[in-house]
Design a protein around this motif. Structure first.
Motif, PDB file in Angstrom:
ATOM      1  N   ARG A 182      41.945  55.049  43.340  1.00 38.90           N
ATOM      2  CA  ARG A 182      40.778  54.701  42.518  1.00 38.90           C
ATOM      3  C   ARG A 182      39.986  53.510  43.044  1.00 38.90           C
ATOM      4  O   ARG A 182      38.771  53.451  42.898  1.00 38.90           O
ATOM      5  CB  ARG A 182      41.211  54.418  41.091  1.00 38.90           C
ATOM      6  CG  ARG A 182      41.721  55.660  40.424  1.00 38.90           C
ATOM      7  CD  ARG A 182      41.978  55.401  38.963  1.00 38.90           C
ATOM      8  NE  ARG A 182      42.321  56.626  38.303  1.00 38.90           N
ATOM      9  CZ  ARG A 182      41.513  57.279  37.494  1.00 38.90           C
ATOM     10  NH1 ARG A 182      40.325  56.810  37.236  1.00 38.90           N
ATOM     11  NH2 ARG A 182      41.907  58.392  36.935  1.00 38.90           N
ATOM     12  N   VAL A 183      40.669  52.548  43.631  1.00 39.17           N
ATOM     13  CA  VAL A 183      39.983  51.336  44.088  1.00 39.17           C
ATOM     14  C   VAL A 183      40.675  50.807  45.338  1.00 39.17           C
ATOM     15  O   VAL A 183      41.889  50.948  45.491  1.00 39.17           O
ATOM     16  CB  VAL A 183      39.944  50.251  42.972  1.00 39.17           C
ATOM     17  CG1 VAL A 183      41.326  49.742  42.641  1.00 39.17           C
ATOM     18  CG2 VAL A 183      39.021  49.103  43.335  1.00 39.17           C
ATOM     19  N   SER A 184      39.880  50.241  46.235  1.00 37.66           N
ATOM     20  CA  SER A 184      40.454  49.519  47.367  1.00 37.66           C
ATOM     21  C   SER A 184      39.918  48.088  47.323  1.00 37.66           C
ATOM     22  O   SER A 184      38.782  47.853  46.900  1.00 37.66           O
ATOM     23  CB  SER A 184      40.124  50.193  48.699  1.00 37.66           C
ATOM     24  OG  SER A 184      38.758  50.442  48.851  1.00 37.66           O
ATOM     25  N   ILE A 185      40.763  47.158  47.728  1.00 38.16           N
ATOM     26  CA  ILE A 185      40.392  45.744  47.751  1.00 38.16           C
ATOM     27  C   ILE A 185      40.841  45.166  49.086  1.00 38.16           C
ATOM     28  O   ILE A 185      42.001  45.314  49.477  1.00 38.16           O
ATOM     29  CB  ILE A 185      41.042  44.951  46.595  1.00 38.16           C
ATOM     30  CG1 ILE A 185      40.671  45.559  45.243  1.00 38.16           C
ATOM     31  CG2 ILE A 185      40.626  43.470  46.668  1.00 38.16           C
ATOM     32  CD1 ILE A 185      41.423  44.949  44.072  1.00 38.16           C
ATOM     33  N   TRP A 186      39.914  44.513  49.769  1.00 35.88           N
ATOM     34  CA  TRP A 186      40.218  43.821  51.016  1.00 35.88           C
ATOM     35  C   TRP A 186      39.904  42.345  50.870  1.00 35.88           C
ATOM     36  O   TRP A 186      38.988  41.962  50.156  1.00 35.88           O
ATOM     37  CB  TRP A 186      39.319  44.300  52.158  1.00 35.88           C
ATOM     38  CG  TRP A 186      39.512  45.672  52.622  1.00 35.88           C
ATOM     39  CD1 TRP A 186      40.371  46.111  53.579  1.00 35.88           C
ATOM     40  CD2 TRP A 186      38.795  46.817  52.176  1.00 35.88           C
ATOM     41  NE1 TRP A 186      40.221  47.457  53.746  1.00 35.88           N
ATOM     42  CE2 TRP A 186      39.267  47.918  52.886  1.00 35.88           C
ATOM     43  CE3 TRP A 186      37.803  47.021  51.226  1.00 35.88           C
ATOM     44  CZ2 TRP A 186      38.785  49.196  52.711  1.00 35.88           C
ATOM     45  CZ3 TRP A 186      37.317  48.296  51.033  1.00 35.88           C
ATOM     46  CH2 TRP A 186      37.809  49.357  51.772  1.00 35.88           C
ATOM     47  N   HIS A 187      40.633  41.556  51.624  1.00 40.08           N
ATOM     48  CA  HIS A 187      40.254  40.161  51.859  1.00 40.08           C
ATOM     49  C   HIS A 187      39.614  40.161  53.239  1.00 40.08           C
ATOM     50  O   HIS A 187      40.230  40.592  54.217  1.00 40.08           O
ATOM     51  CB  HIS A 187      41.500  39.264  51.843  1.00 40.08           C
ATOM     52  CG  HIS A 187      41.184  37.831  52.099  1.00 40.08           C
ATOM     53  ND1 HIS A 187      41.138  37.306  53.369  1.00 40.08           N
ATOM     54  CD2 HIS A 187      40.886  36.825  51.254  1.00 40.08           C
ATOM     55  CE1 HIS A 187      40.837  36.026  53.292  1.00 40.08           C
ATOM     56  NE2 HIS A 187      40.676  35.713  52.016  1.00 40.08           N
ATOM     57  N   GLY A 188      38.357  39.738  53.299  1.00 42.00           N
ATOM     58  CA  GLY A 188      37.642  39.725  54.569  1.00 42.00           C
ATOM     59  C   GLY A 188      37.374  38.315  55.048  1.00 42.00           C
ATOM     60  O   GLY A 188      37.103  37.418  54.247  1.00 42.00           O
ATOM     61  N   THR A 189      37.461  38.124  56.352  1.00 41.51           N
ATOM     62  CA  THR A 189      37.139  36.853  56.995  1.00 41.51           C
ATOM     63  C   THR A 189      36.057  37.109  58.036  1.00 41.51           C
ATOM     64  O   THR A 189      36.249  37.947  58.915  1.00 41.51           O
ATOM     65  CB  THR A 189      38.378  36.243  57.680  1.00 41.51           C
ATOM     66  OG1 THR A 189      39.413  36.071  56.707  1.00 41.51           O
ATOM     67  CG2 THR A 189      38.055  34.907  58.320  1.00 41.51           C
ATOM     68  N   LEU A 190      34.927  36.436  57.883  1.00 44.02           N
ATOM     69  CA  LEU A 190      33.845  36.540  58.854  1.00 44.02           C
ATOM     70  C   LEU A 190      33.751  35.233  59.615  1.00 44.02           C
ATOM     71  O   LEU A 190      33.503  34.171  59.031  1.00 44.02           O
ATOM     72  CB  LEU A 190      32.497  36.802  58.168  1.00 44.02           C
ATOM     73  CG  LEU A 190      32.232  38.222  57.699  1.00 44.02           C
ATOM     74  CD1 LEU A 190      32.870  38.470  56.351  1.00 44.02           C
ATOM     75  CD2 LEU A 190      30.754  38.479  57.653  1.00 44.02           C
ATOM     76  N   GLN A 191      33.969  35.308  60.901  1.00 43.35           N
ATOM     77  CA  GLN A 191      33.797  34.140  61.751  1.00 43.35           C
ATOM     78  C   GLN A 191      32.308  33.797  61.801  1.00 43.35           C
ATOM     79  O   GLN A 191      31.454  34.627  61.461  1.00 43.35           O
ATOM     80  CB  GLN A 191      34.304  34.433  63.169  1.00 43.35           C
ATOM     81  CG  GLN A 191      35.773  34.774  63.232  1.00 43.35           C
ATOM     82  CD  GLN A 191      36.642  33.636  62.720  1.00 43.35           C
ATOM     83  OE1 GLN A 191      36.414  32.472  63.019  1.00 43.35           O
ATOM     84  NE2 GLN A 191      37.638  33.983  61.924  1.00 43.35           N
TER      85      GLN A 191
END
Length: 113
Positions: free
Chosen positions: A34-43
């Protein structure tokens, strides 16, 4: 029930992204369609190509630093504890034009991964 430790998850750079590392916290690969969750890091200088998710809406929630999110032709600043909602089928792009690393949560429904 699924318990996930952020730093126990492998970091990966998604296709069409440069200088971006994601870690999956919830999603299909972890038993949730139903849902996906990511932790994203942008340099600094990190960004995605303009892209579309035909069937999934997304919410970007800023945690640290500042990014710009472009949806269609509208540009939004994403800073700590601000959010941008992107409807399914809308072209969008994220970029970190600042000098500091930026982090965010990306929530997609239905799940992308």
């Amino acid at each position: 029930m699924t318990f996930v430790d952020l730093y126990g998850q492998p970091a990966y750079e998604p296709d069409g992204h440069e200088g971006v590392l994601n870690r999956l916290l919830a999603g299909r690969q972890l038993g949730n369609d139903r849902v996906s969750i990511w932790h994203g890091t942008l340099q600094s200088g990190g960004s995605s190509d303009t892209h579309v998710h035909e069937r999934s809406a997304q919410i970007y929630v800023g945690l640290t630093g500042t990014c710009t999110v472009t949806v269609d032709d509208q540009v939004h600043d994403l800073g700590p504890l601000t959010a941008v909602t992107i409807s399914a089928g809308r072209p969008h792009r994220i970029a970190n034009d600042g000098n500091e690393e930026a982090t965010l949560l990306v929530v997609s429904a239905p799940a992308l991964r």
